[in-house]
Design a protein around this motif. Sequence first.
Motif, PDB file in Angstrom:
ATOM      1  N   GLY A  47      19.713  67.410  59.139  1.00 38.77           N
ATOM      2  CA  GLY A  47      18.263  67.708  58.628  1.00 38.77           C
ATOM      3  C   GLY A  47      17.700  66.372  57.893  1.00 38.77           C
ATOM      4  N   ARG A  48      16.372  66.513  57.930  1.00 37.09           N
ATOM      5  CA  ARG A  48      15.712  65.327  57.064  1.00 37.09           C
ATOM      6  C   ARG A  48      15.332  66.048  55.693  1.00 37.09           C
ATOM      7  NH1 ARG A  48      12.098  61.913  61.232  1.00 37.09           N
ATOM      8  NH2 ARG A  48      12.575  60.236  59.619  1.00 37.09           N
ATOM      9  N   GLN A  49      15.366  64.900  54.640  1.00 31.69           N
ATOM     10  CA  GLN A  49      14.947  65.321  53.267  1.00 31.69           C
ATOM     11  C   GLN A  49      13.690  64.321  52.949  1.00 31.69           C
ATOM     12  OE1 GLN A  49      17.540  64.358  50.283  1.00 31.69           O
ATOM     13  NE2 GLN A  49      16.455  64.729  48.527  1.00 31.69           N
ATOM     14  N   MET A  50      12.577  64.795  52.297  1.00 28.27           N
ATOM     15  CA  MET A  50      11.724  64.138  52.129  1.00 28.27           C
ATOM     16  C   MET A  50      11.714  63.496  50.592  1.00 28.27           C
ATOM     17  SD  MET A  50       7.503  64.696  51.917  1.00 28.27           S
ATOM     18  CE  MET A  50       7.304  64.896  53.795  1.00 28.27           C
ATOM     19  N   LEU A  51      11.745  62.479  50.274  1.00 28.96           N
ATOM     20  CA  LEU A  51      11.776  61.836  49.038  1.00 28.96           C
ATOM     21  C   LEU A  51      10.452  61.615  48.461  1.00 28.96           C
ATOM     22  CD1 LEU A  51      14.619  59.270  49.420  1.00 28.96           C
ATOM     23  CD2 LEU A  51      14.956  61.370  48.966  1.00 28.96           C
ATOM     24  N   ASP A  52      10.513  61.157  47.121  1.00 29.12           N
ATOM     25  CA  ASP A  52       9.052  60.952  46.415  1.00 29.12           C
ATOM     26  C   ASP A  52       8.581  59.623  46.928  1.00 29.12           C
ATOM     27  OD1 ASP A  52       9.804  63.085  44.652  1.00 29.12           O
ATOM     28  OD2 ASP A  52      10.539  61.693  43.057  1.00 29.12           O
ATOM     29  N   GLY A  53       7.185  59.865  47.193  1.00 29.07           N
ATOM     30  CA  GLY A  53       6.653  58.841  48.044  1.00 29.07           C
ATOM     31  C   GLY A  53       6.299  58.977  49.673  1.00 29.07           C
ATOM     32  N   GLY A  54       7.184  60.319  49.884  1.00 25.94           N
ATOM     33  CA  GLY A  54       7.103  60.753  51.355  1.00 25.94           C
ATOM     34  C   GLY A  54       7.939  60.056  52.330  1.00 25.94           C
ATOM     35  N   HIS A  55       8.900  59.137  51.744  1.00 23.82           N
ATOM     36  CA  HIS A  55      10.067  58.639  52.547  1.00 23.82           C
ATOM     37  C   HIS A  55      10.915  59.564  53.116  1.00 23.82           C
ATOM     38  CE1 HIS A  55      12.601  55.644  54.418  1.00 23.82           C
ATOM     39  NE2 HIS A  55      13.616  56.089  53.482  1.00 23.82           N
ATOM     40  N   MET A  56      11.206  59.740  54.506  1.00 25.16           N
ATOM     41  CA  MET A  56      11.930  60.683  55.038  1.00 25.16           C
ATOM     42  C   MET A  56      13.771  59.982  55.129  1.00 25.16           C
ATOM     43  SD  MET A  56      10.282  63.411  55.197  1.00 25.16           S
ATOM     44  CE  MET A  56      11.159  64.581  56.591  1.00 25.16           C
ATOM     45  N   VAL A  57      14.397  60.880  54.833  1.00 24.34           N
ATOM     46  CA  VAL A  57      15.994  60.495  55.085  1.00 24.34           C
ATOM     47  C   VAL A  57      16.893  61.410  55.599  1.00 24.34           C
ATOM     48  CG1 VAL A  57      16.034  58.832  53.010  1.00 24.34           C
ATOM     49  CG2 VAL A  57      16.529  61.165  52.468  1.00 24.34           C
ATOM     50  N   TRP A  58      17.887  61.017  56.598  1.00 22.09           N
ATOM     51  CA  TRP A  58      18.771  62.023  56.998  1.00 22.09           C
ATOM     52  C   TRP A  58      19.682  62.550  56.213  1.00 22.09           C
ATOM     53  CZ3 TRP A  58      17.757  64.324  61.394  1.00 22.09           C
ATOM     54  CH2 TRP A  58      16.655  63.593  62.597  1.00 22.09           C
ATOM     55  N   ARG A  59      20.218  63.912  56.355  1.00 21.96           N
ATOM     56  CA  ARG A  59      21.343  64.380  55.384  1.00 21.96           C
ATOM     57  C   ARG A  59      21.987  65.080  56.558  1.00 21.96           C
ATOM     58  NH1 ARG A  59      21.837  64.141  50.323  1.00 21.96           N
ATOM     59  NH2 ARG A  59      23.194  65.964  50.396  1.00 21.96           N
ATOM     60  N   ALA A  60      23.331  65.404  56.098  1.00 20.07           N
ATOM     61  CA  ALA A  60      24.159  66.314  56.946  1.00 20.07           C
ATOM     62  C   ALA A  60      25.240  66.675  56.230  1.00 20.07           C
ATOM     63  CB  ALA A  60      24.787  65.293  58.113  1.00 20.07           C
ATOM     64  N   GLY A  61      25.625  67.921  56.604  1.00 14.09           N
ATOM     65  CA  GLY A  61      26.728  68.763  55.848  1.00 14.09           C
ATOM     66  C   GLY A  61      27.479  69.479  56.724  1.00 14.09           C
ATOM     67  N   GLY A  62      28.545  69.732  56.492  1.00 15.69           N
ATOM     68  CA  GLY A  62      29.529  70.530  57.331  1.00 15.69           C
ATOM     69  C   GLY A  62      30.834  71.348  56.611  1.00 15.69           C
ATOM     70  N   ALA A  63      31.249  72.312  57.238  1.00 11.10           N
ATOM     71  CA  ALA A  63      32.321  73.210  56.597  1.00 11.10           C
ATOM     72  C   ALA A  63      33.180  73.252  57.841  1.00 11.10           C
ATOM     73  CB  ALA A  63      31.998  74.051  55.712  1.00 11.10           C
ATOM     74  N   LEU A  64      34.436  73.773  57.398  1.00 11.96           N
ATOM     75  CA  LEU A  64      35.525  74.237  58.246  1.00 11.96           C
ATOM     76  C   LEU A  64      36.364  75.302  57.576  1.00 11.96           C
ATOM     77  CD1 LEU A  64      37.630  71.924  60.781  1.00 11.96           C
ATOM     78  CD2 LEU A  64      38.882  73.195  58.835  1.00 11.96           C
ATOM     79  N   ILE A  65      36.763  76.157  58.194  1.00  9.83           N
ATOM     80  CA  ILE A  65      37.935  76.859  57.913  1.00  9.83           C
ATOM     81  C   ILE A  65      39.015  77.263  58.722  1.00  9.83           C
ATOM     82  CG2 ILE A  65      36.706  78.215  55.898  1.00  9.83           C
ATOM     83  CD1 ILE A  65      36.413  80.584  57.648  1.00  9.83           C
ATOM     84  N   GLN A  66      40.009  77.387  58.348  1.00 10.23           N
ATOM     85  CA  GLN A  66      41.415  77.475  59.461  1.00 10.23           C
ATOM     86  C   GLN A  66      42.282  78.441  58.808  1.00 10.23           C
ATOM     87  OE1 GLN A  66      42.580  73.451  60.048  1.00 10.23           O
ATOM     88  NE2 GLN A  66      41.561  73.654  62.191  1.00 10.23           N
ATOM     89  N   ARG A  67      42.983  79.227  59.660  1.00 11.29           N
ATOM     90  CA  ARG A  67      43.783  80.297  59.473  1.00 11.29           C
ATOM     91  C   ARG A  67      45.307  79.486  59.453  1.00 11.29           C
ATOM     92  NH1 ARG A  67      45.251  85.059  63.554  1.00 11.29           N
ATOM     93  NH2 ARG A  67      46.978  83.386  64.031  1.00 11.29           N
ATOM     94  N   ILE A  68      45.907  79.778  58.451  1.00 13.48           N
ATOM     95  CA  ILE A  68      47.377  79.186  58.363  1.00 13.48           C
ATOM     96  C   ILE A  68      48.165  80.149  58.829  1.00 13.48           C
ATOM     97  CG2 ILE A  68      49.290  78.464  56.606  1.00 13.48           C
ATOM     98  CD1 ILE A  68      47.027  78.110  54.501  1.00 13.48           C
ATOM     99  N   ALA A  69      49.199  79.933  59.811  1.00 12.91           N
ATOM    100  CA  ALA A  69      49.984  80.631  60.285  1.00 12.91           C
ATOM    101  C   ALA A  69      50.680  81.461  59.534  1.00 12.91           C
ATOM    102  CB  ALA A  69      50.789  80.018  61.332  1.00 12.91           C
TER     103      ALA A  69
END
Length: 325
Positions: A189-211
């Motif tokens: 998604g995009r974040q608005m900084l002070d002054g109205g400038h838009m920047v991109w951000r990204a985040g993700g997560a993963l979980i896995q089962r251990i056998a």
Amino acid sequence: MTPAGAPGAPGLTGAGDDRVTGFQLEGRPVRGRLVRLGAAADAILSAHDYPVSVARLVGEAALLAVLIGDSLKFDGKLIIQASGPDSGGRQIEGTGAVAFVVADFVPGQGVRAYAKYDGDAVAALEAASRTGARDLLGDGHFAMTLDPGPGKERYQGVTAITGDTLADSAAHYFAQSEQTPTRLRLAVGRQMLDGGHMVWRAGGALIQRIAGDEARGETQDSFEHAQVLFDTLGDDELLDPALTAGQVLFRLFHEDGVRVEEGRPAPRRCSCERASLARLLARFPSDDREHMSGADGSVAMTCEYCNREWRFTAGEIDAAARAND
């Protein structure tokens, strides 16, 4: 590893952006990773004037490359690629507005990503509110490639593109190819900084089962429990620059306890470099180089990843040719 929420816990006191953090639930056979991309995401997505839906697809590919590639135990890279039915990168009417999206991650160096697309076709899909991964890519394929480096054999797994995000295709791949129950969440998604400038951000997560094994016994119930908690993770939590990885993980799993590793860097990288590009040009036959040259004899190249233009004089290319001999 240090319990999330403990004084001085990694991810609570350090910088949270452009880092990937591993974690494991206390007393449960569940492990995972969480990545936050700030400046790296903005550099990757701002290098091209992508439509919003394509930018999100590129961001998802970058997140997957980091989340999965961070687990590599050898020197090499992980390549994530999703492509339409025509693997040559050309568009076939009715099969997808995006020809392909590709990202790769090298542990210790960083991530890069880009996409090739048909602007008019993407605009038509966006106008119709059809912006899922399968809408954009059509009946294509999702592939993960492990590249150990020069002289070593690559390993590639391929599955069909499914669902609205690349996370759906990755989870489907793990279920089919790796028999590793995996849950993923990706947000771009995009974040608005002070002054109205838009920047991109990204985040993700993963979980896995251990056998399971003789010591652990059956692990499915524990994974289902963790999955219920994991599914409450919101896009706002993944994208909020005020929240660190440790804080997000503590919110999710504080009742069970979660131990976080020291975060590892995940900056934006690009492998384009002047000397290597000059050597590449020098390998072309002289007739081809002449066809590529401008009026002054120089040749311009543009990196598909970072969109940077490089210009080489005829003397530079000739010198590189002599060095290649």
